[in-house]
Write an enzyme that holds these catalytic residues in place. Structure first.
Site, PDB file in Angstrom:
ATOM      1  N   ARG A   1       0.842  -1.197   0.000  1.00 23.86           N
ATOM      2  CA  ARG A   1       0.000   0.000   0.000  1.00 23.86           C
ATOM      3  C   ARG A   1       0.874   1.243   0.000  1.00 23.86           C
ATOM      4  O   ARG A   1       0.572   2.239  -0.647  1.00 23.86           O
ATOM      5  CB  ARG A   1      -0.944   0.010   1.208  1.00 23.86           C
ATOM      6  CG  ARG A   1      -1.692   1.339   1.348  1.00 23.86           C
ATOM      7  CD  ARG A   1      -2.806   1.328   2.363  1.00 23.86           C
ATOM      8  NE  ARG A   1      -2.526   0.602   3.577  1.00 23.86           N
ATOM      9  CZ  ARG A   1      -1.793   1.047   4.594  1.00 23.86           C
ATOM     10  NH1 ARG A   1      -1.216   2.245   4.539  1.00 23.86           N
ATOM     11  NH2 ARG A   1      -1.607   0.295   5.669  1.00 23.86           N
TER      12      ARG A   1
ATOM     13  N   TYR B   1     -17.031  17.036 -15.973  1.00 25.98           N
ATOM     14  CA  TYR B   1     -17.361  15.612 -16.045  1.00 25.98           C
ATOM     15  C   TYR B   1     -18.363  15.268 -14.938  1.00 25.98           C
ATOM     16  O   TYR B   1     -18.237  15.731 -13.802  1.00 25.98           O
ATOM     17  CB  TYR B   1     -16.081  14.792 -15.907  1.00 25.98           C
ATOM     18  CG  TYR B   1     -16.302  13.328 -15.604  1.00 25.98           C
ATOM     19  CD1 TYR B   1     -17.098  12.538 -16.424  1.00 25.98           C
ATOM     20  CD2 TYR B   1     -15.713  12.743 -14.494  1.00 25.98           C
ATOM     21  CE1 TYR B   1     -17.310  11.200 -16.138  1.00 25.98           C
ATOM     22  CE2 TYR B   1     -15.909  11.406 -14.199  1.00 25.98           C
ATOM     23  CZ  TYR B   1     -16.706  10.645 -15.028  1.00 25.98           C
ATOM     24  OH  TYR B   1     -16.912   9.323 -14.741  1.00 25.98           O
TER      25      TYR B   1
ATOM     26  N   ASP C   1      -7.562  18.520 -15.287  1.00 23.91           N
ATOM     27  CA  ASP C   1      -7.870  17.157 -15.708  1.00 23.91           C
ATOM     28  C   ASP C   1      -7.442  17.043 -17.166  1.00 23.91           C
ATOM     29  O   ASP C   1      -8.050  17.638 -18.062  1.00 23.91           O
ATOM     30  CB  ASP C   1      -9.366  16.888 -15.549  1.00 23.91           C
ATOM     31  CG  ASP C   1      -9.748  15.445 -15.853  1.00 23.91           C
ATOM     32  OD1 ASP C   1      -9.023  14.780 -16.620  1.00 23.91           O
ATOM     33  OD2 ASP C   1     -10.780  14.984 -15.335  1.00 23.91           O
TER      34      ASP C   1
ATOM     35  N   LYS D   1      -8.398   5.639 -19.439  1.00 15.34           N
ATOM     36  CA  LYS D   1      -8.732   6.131 -20.766  1.00 15.34           C
ATOM     37  C   LYS D   1      -7.539   6.021 -21.716  1.00 15.34           C
ATOM     38  O   LYS D   1      -7.061   4.932 -21.976  1.00 15.34           O
ATOM     39  CB  LYS D   1      -9.278   7.547 -20.649  1.00 15.34           C
ATOM     40  CG  LYS D   1     -10.355   7.735 -19.564  1.00 15.34           C
ATOM     41  CD  LYS D   1     -11.539   6.805 -19.688  1.00 15.34           C
ATOM     42  CE  LYS D   1     -12.735   7.191 -18.837  1.00 15.34           C
ATOM     43  NZ  LYS D   1     -12.541   7.142 -17.388  1.00 15.34           N
TER      44      LYS D   1
END
Length: 381
Positions: A50, A103, A175, A200
């Site tokens: 982690r 978005y 973004d 993406k």
């Protein structure tokens, strides 16, 4: 020796041959913990995955190089990256300016999660730099930009907005998912943080979900890494490996995405069933000049409005065959969707609601002739 070429960095940054075996591909370190040489003696600098993992570390180094940043951090999703960022830089009573056509997932995060936590937000058209400047308050900690925006492909002048943010003592967050670092590098234009859904274009093959943050300030990077570890929404090693594999071909894929999108836009612009096309590569697009200045090319995302309203738009989505009806974007395969009913349904009834007759395309890398024929058929039936 270091190299500045984008495609060279995409293939080599953070991805040296494995020191032990000579493996050219970064190994998948599918482990949760690491043997230590005595209490507090870390054999390799790793203790628990982690906190850090070699595969994820390779991805983070590569992301930082591609965005010309100091530090990259990889997350389980783009929304995990956004949430970690906001809980690092904002708290109760703080104010954030977001795009007027943000978005839907970003809008949902601010309006249903961060708002309950006491973070105030305001949606402002970010193509209007002076409107953003007027919206800045003493409590403003960040200006959140998307360029191009999702799904209306609005363009923001990153350099100008960076000046507004600096004047107001706020961070500029960009973004960069739609453009990818191949087409646009916001940090070089003055942004403080770059956000990606690596699901993406960076991943590029619709087979992995992930997110990323890249920063230019070491102190901010340290704070984000602390929250990344504390909150725990990290990218797993296999997801990091898949994303790295996708990044290697990002440049050549983006060239094809852009070329195909231009063919599609040309056809849509002439079709009688289309009333408006949104694409920053069009000379009459309001942000064309800015996009031409700050982007290498204009991307693979296209939106358009259909004559006949929502019913006609839904029929186009249903009739397409090469374009797969589905959410997400940026994969090698072309996708079509109805934002009002799908990706942006959470914005219905709000100032960020999208037009009901809008269709969004993620133009893939198939034969352009087939894509044009598919859309023409879907519009004419």
């Amino acid at each position: 020796m270091t190299f500045d070429g984008f495609d060279t960095q995409a293939i080599h940054a953070g991805q040296e041959a494995d020191a032990e075996t000579g493996a050219v591909a970064v190994p998948i370190y599918q482990t949760s913990t690491y043997a230590q040489d005595g209490v507090g003696g870390l054999r390799s600098g790793y203790e628990y995955s982690r906190t850090a993992n070699p595969t994820r570390g390779a991805l983070e180094e590569c992301l930082a190089a591609l965005e010309s940043g100091i530090r990259g951090l990889a997350f389980a999703s783009g929304m995990a990256a956004e949430d970690t960022l906001m809980r690092t830089i904002a708290g109760p009573g703080d104010h954030v300016i977001i795009p007027a056509d943000a978005y839907g997932g970003t809008f949902r995060l601010f309006s249903t999660v961060l708002e309950r936590w006491g973070v105030e937000w305001e949606a402002v058209p970010q193509s209007d730099t002076e409107a953003v400047r007027r919206a800045v308050r003493p409590e403003t900690v960040a200006i959140w930009a998307e360029t191009p925006t999702n799904p209306l492909l609005t363009i923001t002048d990153i350099e100008a907005l960076a000046g507004v943010a600096r004047d107001g003592g706020a961070l500029l967050v960009v973004d960069n998912t739609f453009a990818s670092p191949y087409l646009q590098r916001p940090l070089t234009l003055g942004a403080d943080v770059v956000v990606h859904s690596t699901t993406k274009y960076l991943g590029g093959h619709s087979d992995v979900v992930g997110g990323a943050l890249v920063v230019s300030d070491p102190d901010l990077g340290h704070r984000l890494a602390f929250h990344q570890n504390t909150m725990g929404a990290i990218a797993g090693p296999f997801d990091a490996w898949l994303t790295l594999r996708g990044i290697k071909t990002l440049g050549v894929r983006m060239d094809r995405h852009c070329a195909n999108a231009e063919r599609v836009v040309d056809e849509l612009g002439r079709h009688p069933g289309v009333t408006e096309v949104y694409y920053p590569g069009l000379p009459d697009h309001a942000g064309h000049g800015v996009a031409k200045r700050q982007m290498r090319a204009f991307g693979g995302m296209v939106s358009f409005r259909v004559r006949g309203g929502e019913d006609a738009a839904l029929k186009v989505c249903d009739r397409a065959r090469v374009f797969t009806l589905g959410e997400s974007l940026g994969g090698v395969e072309s996708l079509i969707e109805h934002p009002g009913r799908m990706t942006h349904a959470s914005a219905a009834g709000s100032p960020l609601e999208v037009p009901a007759d809008l269709v969004r395309l993620s133009v893939g890398i198939e034969s352009a002739d087939d894509l044009v024929a598919d859309l023409t058929g879907a519009l004419e039936r």
